[in-house]
Design an enzyme around this catalytic site. Structure first.
Site, short mmCIF file in Angstrom:
data_model
loop_
_atom_site.label_atom_id
_atom_site.label_comp_id
_atom_site.label_asym_id
_atom_site.label_seq_id
_atom_site.Cartn_x
_atom_site.Cartn_y
_atom_site.Cartn_z
N ALA A 26 5.45 -13.92 -44.42
CA ALA A 26 4.05 -14.28 -44.14
C ALA A 26 3.75 -15.69 -44.65
O ALA A 26 3.07 -16.47 -43.97
CB ALA A 26 3.10 -13.26 -44.78
N ASP A 63 10.79 -9.57 -39.94
CA ASP A 63 9.64 -9.93 -40.78
C ASP A 63 8.84 -11.09 -40.18
O ASP A 63 7.62 -11.02 -40.07
CB ASP A 63 10.10 -10.32 -42.19
CG ASP A 63 10.38 -9.11 -43.06
OD1 ASP A 63 10.68 -8.04 -42.50
OD2 ASP A 63 10.32 -9.25 -44.29
N GLY A 66 8.83 -5.71 -50.29
CA GLY A 66 9.16 -5.13 -48.99
C GLY A 66 8.00 -5.24 -48.03
O GLY A 66 8.05 -4.75 -46.91
O1 PMV Z 1 12.58 -7.76 -47.17
P1 PMV Z 1 12.37 -6.30 -46.93
O2 PMV Z 1 12.43 -5.48 -48.15
O3 PMV Z 1 11.21 -6.01 -46.05
O4 PMV Z 1 13.67 -5.78 -46.14
C1 PMV Z 1 13.99 -6.28 -44.93
C2 PMV Z 1 14.60 -5.22 -44.08
C3 PMV Z 1 16.11 -5.20 -43.99
O5 PMV Z 1 16.36 -4.48 -42.79
C4 PMV Z 1 16.70 -4.47 -45.16
C5 PMV Z 1 16.73 -6.57 -43.89
C6 PMV Z 1 16.44 -7.31 -42.60
O6 PMV Z 1 16.80 -8.50 -42.57
O7 PMV Z 1 15.93 -6.73 -41.64
#
Ligand code: PMV
Length: 318
Positions: A108, A149, A102
């Site tokens: 990254a 992300d 997570g």
């Molecule tokens: O990959 P993680 O565990 O950081 O989860 C991503 C966050 C979620 O909102 C669950 C999925 C997303 O695509 O934003």
């Protein structure tokens, strides 16, 4: 010709899962980074090596997507297609970010791969190009990710993110706090957790609607608290956010135990971070209290990290 780029991992402070349905979420970059060296080589294909996974594989295009190194190859491939330069490559990955935690390790790595590959082939991409190309590799890992992300890993700092609107940089001073992250030790898959939430939401749309609405409001309040330096309020909102994540079905006994232990040890707030089901919890700690919280968590977790928020996004290294 060889080039090295690095990019930070991230912690979602509020709004994961809800962000998939276009509610705002807030993420910060942390001082754990992935580094990627891309080198033009003789021969053919793209050789990917990962120090942490202890794996190496040469990709020529028809390998199964299930290979753990495939997303790295894919990031290199989409980058070469985008810049219009193809070359045999070696791509080496070195990462401090625990995978499947997570903490955004795959994003990254994707961000650093795109930047390193383009530079090794003589092209310096802009940040928005890097983020967009990294998103394509993230789709391979996660299905249909929200994009939070790759965005935070590219730009660094703290951002409020909304799928249809992109991101807003939060002006914030995180020097009064540190983040403590503790591993539940349970494996998890972001794709599976997102699908599970989606199924439950489809079954009870009228129940879930107000929960999503509350999460969106919560993210806006959390953004205000961050910009005001009111970390006590941020902690309280993180606790409420954890309750919402439990409500939509992504918590479990182990995660709850970690969250409550962190709060009892003096964290300002504690919650699941990321997809849940396993992975890590994050505790927001005033500087000076982080060791107490980390110690309490080490009694029940085999991996505990104390990290700082980092202003730095993707960068080239010598
Ligand atoms: O990959 P993680 O565990 O950081 O989860 C991503 C966050 C979620 O909102 C669950 C999925 C997303 O695509 O934003």
């Amino acid at each position: 010709m060889s080039a090295v780029a690095s990019a930070p991992g991230k912690v979602i402070l509020v709004g994961e899962h809800f962000v998939v349905e276009n509610e705002p979420a807030i993420a910060v970059a942390i001082n754990l980074r992935a580094r990627v060296r891309a080198t033009k080589v003789e021969g053919e294909g793209v050789e990917v090596r990962s120090r942490e996974l202890g794996l190496a594989q040469v990709f020529r295009g028809d390998e199964p997507r299930s290979s753990p190194l495939y997303p790295v190859y894919f990031a290199a491939k989409v980058t070469m297609e985008y810049i219009g330069v193809e070359s045999p490559l070696r791509v080496e990955v070195f990462s401090d970010i625990p995978p499947a935690s997570g903490m955004g390790s795959s994003a990254a790595v994707a961000v650093a791969t795109v930047a390193a590959v383009a530079k090794a082939l003589g092209v310096k991409l802009a940040e928005d190009e890097i983020s967009r190309l990294a998103y394509r590799a993230e789709e391979i890992v996660h299905g249909k990710p929200s994009g939070i992300d790759n965005t935070i890993s590219t730009y660094g700092g703290a951002i409020a993110y909304r799928k249809t609107e992109g991101f807003l940089r939060l002006e914030a001073d995180f020097s009064p706090i540190r983040l403590v992250l503790a591993d539940s030790g349970l494996p998890r898959s972001t794709g599976e957790m997102v699908a599970r939430v989606r199924r439950l939401k489809a079954k009870y749309p009228r129940v879930f609607e107000p929960l999503y609405h509350a999460a969106g409001r919560l993210a806006i309040e959390a953004g205000k608290a961050i910009e005001a330096g009111n970390f006590r309020a941020l902690g309280e909102l993180m606790n409420v956010n954890h309750g919402l994540l439990s409500a939509i079905g992504v918590s479990n006994e182990v995660l709850e135990r970690l969250v409550y232990r962190a709060r009892e040890a003096g964290a300002l707030g504690a919650k699941i971070t990321g997809a849940g089901g396993g992975g890590f919890i994050v505790a927001l700690c005033e500087k000076g209290s982080e060791e107490r919280v980390a110690k309490a968590l080490r009694e029940v977790s085999s991996r505990v990290f104390v990290v700082d928020v980092s202003g730095e996004g993707v960068r080239y290294e010598e």
